[in-house]
Design a protein around this motif. Structure first.
Motif, short mmCIF file in Angstrom:
data_model
loop_
_atom_site.label_atom_id
_atom_site.label_comp_id
_atom_site.label_asym_id
_atom_site.label_seq_id
_atom_site.Cartn_x
_atom_site.Cartn_y
_atom_site.Cartn_z
N LEU A 5 -3.59 -0.10 -1.82
CA LEU A 5 -2.50 -0.49 -2.71
C LEU A 5 -3.02 -1.24 -3.93
CD1 LEU A 5 0.06 -1.84 -0.09
CD2 LEU A 5 0.02 0.41 -1.17
N TYR A 6 -2.42 -0.96 -5.07
CA TYR A 6 -2.68 -1.70 -6.31
C TYR A 6 -1.41 -2.46 -6.65
CZ TYR A 6 -6.47 1.68 -6.90
OH TYR A 6 -7.58 2.45 -6.72
N VAL A 7 -1.54 -3.73 -6.99
CA VAL A 7 -0.39 -4.53 -7.43
C VAL A 7 -0.21 -4.28 -8.92
CG1 VAL A 7 0.53 -6.85 -7.69
CG2 VAL A 7 -0.78 -6.26 -5.65
N VAL A 8 1.02 -3.99 -9.34
CA VAL A 8 1.28 -3.73 -10.75
C VAL A 8 1.91 -4.96 -11.40
CG1 VAL A 8 1.52 -1.25 -10.46
CG2 VAL A 8 3.53 -2.68 -10.29
N ALA A 9 1.59 -5.14 -12.66
CA ALA A 9 2.14 -6.23 -13.46
C ALA A 9 2.43 -5.66 -14.85
CB ALA A 9 1.15 -7.38 -13.54
N ALA A 10 2.98 -6.45 -15.72
CA ALA A 10 3.30 -5.98 -17.06
C ALA A 10 2.04 -5.53 -17.78
CB ALA A 10 3.98 -7.10 -17.85
N PRO A 11 2.10 -4.39 -18.44
CA PRO A 11 0.94 -3.90 -19.18
C PRO A 11 0.69 -4.72 -20.44
CG PRO A 11 2.81 -2.46 -19.53
CD PRO A 11 3.23 -3.48 -18.52
N ARG A 41 11.40 -1.76 -14.12
CA ARG A 41 11.29 -0.52 -13.36
C ARG A 41 9.95 0.11 -13.70
NH1 ARG A 41 13.50 5.11 -13.94
NH2 ARG A 41 13.94 5.77 -11.81
N VAL A 42 9.27 0.62 -12.68
CA VAL A 42 8.00 1.32 -12.88
C VAL A 42 8.10 2.65 -12.16
CG1 VAL A 42 5.50 1.22 -12.57
CG2 VAL A 42 6.77 -0.90 -12.92
N THR A 43 7.70 3.73 -12.86
CA THR A 43 7.72 5.05 -12.24
C THR A 43 6.35 5.70 -12.36
OG1 THR A 43 8.44 6.14 -14.29
CG2 THR A 43 10.17 5.44 -12.75
N VAL A 44 6.04 6.55 -11.39
CA VAL A 44 4.84 7.39 -11.44
C VAL A 44 5.35 8.82 -11.40
CG1 VAL A 44 2.70 8.06 -10.29
CG2 VAL A 44 3.44 5.66 -10.26
N ASN A 45 5.12 9.55 -12.49
CA ASN A 45 5.63 10.92 -12.63
C ASN A 45 7.13 10.99 -12.32
OD1 ASN A 45 3.12 11.68 -13.36
ND2 ASN A 45 2.81 13.13 -11.72
N TYR A 53 3.86 -2.57 -6.30
CA TYR A 53 2.58 -2.00 -5.88
C TYR A 53 2.67 -0.48 -5.89
CZ TYR A 53 5.41 -1.87 -1.69
OH TYR A 53 6.45 -1.66 -0.82
N VAL A 54 1.51 0.15 -5.96
CA VAL A 54 1.44 1.61 -5.92
C VAL A 54 0.25 2.01 -5.06
CG1 VAL A 54 0.09 1.78 -8.07
CG2 VAL A 54 1.43 3.73 -7.29
N GLU A 55 0.43 3.07 -4.27
CA GLU A 55 -0.65 3.56 -3.42
C GLU A 55 -1.64 4.37 -4.26
OE1 GLU A 55 2.12 5.65 -1.26
OE2 GLU A 55 2.61 4.03 0.12
N HIS A 56 -2.91 4.26 -3.91
CA HIS A 56 -3.96 4.97 -4.63
C HIS A 56 -3.66 6.47 -4.71
CE1 HIS A 56 -7.92 6.00 -6.11
NE2 HIS A 56 -7.95 6.96 -5.18
N ALA A 57 -3.20 7.07 -3.62
CA ALA A 57 -2.94 8.51 -3.57
C ALA A 57 -1.94 8.95 -4.64
CB ALA A 57 -2.44 8.92 -2.19
N LYS A 58 -1.02 8.07 -5.02
CA LYS A 58 -0.02 8.43 -6.03
C LYS A 58 -0.59 8.44 -7.44
CE LYS A 58 4.07 7.15 -3.49
NZ LYS A 58 5.32 6.42 -3.46
N LEU A 59 -1.83 7.94 -7.60
CA LEU A 59 -2.46 7.91 -8.92
C LEU A 59 -3.55 8.96 -9.08
CD1 LEU A 59 -2.73 4.05 -9.40
CD2 LEU A 59 -0.98 5.60 -10.28
N VAL A 60 -3.77 9.77 -8.05
CA VAL A 60 -4.82 10.78 -8.09
C VAL A 60 -4.32 11.99 -8.87
CG1 VAL A 60 -6.23 12.35 -6.69
CG2 VAL A 60 -5.85 9.99 -5.94
N GLY A 61 -5.18 12.56 -9.70
CA GLY A 61 -4.81 13.72 -10.51
C GLY A 61 -4.15 13.28 -11.80
N GLU A 62 -3.57 14.23 -12.50
CA GLU A 62 -2.89 13.92 -13.76
C GLU A 62 -1.59 13.19 -13.46
OE1 GLU A 62 -1.96 15.90 -18.00
OE2 GLU A 62 -3.68 16.39 -16.77
#
Length: 93
Positions: A5-11, A41-45, A53-62
């Motif tokens: 898991l990666y913890v997300v914060a404001a970019p 709100r944070v979205t991945v695709n 937080y976001v799982e590593h697998a959700k960030l693999v690929g484009e």
């Protein structure tokens, strides 16, 4: 123990593109980051994250990660620790 898991914060930047062998990771924010803004709100695709937080697998690929930023609501320490405990349970820590 480690976690996926990666913890997300404001970019810090309005748009960042990381060119990777498996595909680009694009991180965008609306509005542009500014002091005091926090992720609403944070979205991945297009899929909303369940927590900060976001799982590593959700960030693999484009992938495209989008942040919607807002002024902070009154989030006290109890809320902060509640979220961290939930993240710990998901990671098995």
């Amino acid at each position: 123990p480690g976690t996926d898991l990666y913890v997300v914060a404001a970019p810090r930047y309005p748009r960042v593109v990381l060119e990777r062998p498996g595909g680009a990771l694009v991180v965008e924010s609306t509005p542009a980051p500014a002091p005091g803004l926090v992720p609403k709100r944070v979205t991945v695709n297009g899929e909303a994250l369940e927590g900060p937080y976001v799982e590593h697998a959700k960030l693999v690929g484009e992938r495209r990660v989008r942040f919607e930023l807002d002024p902070p609501k009154s989030c006290g320490r109890e809320e902060f620790w509640r979220v961290l405990r939930r993240v710990g349970r998901r990671s098995g820590a």
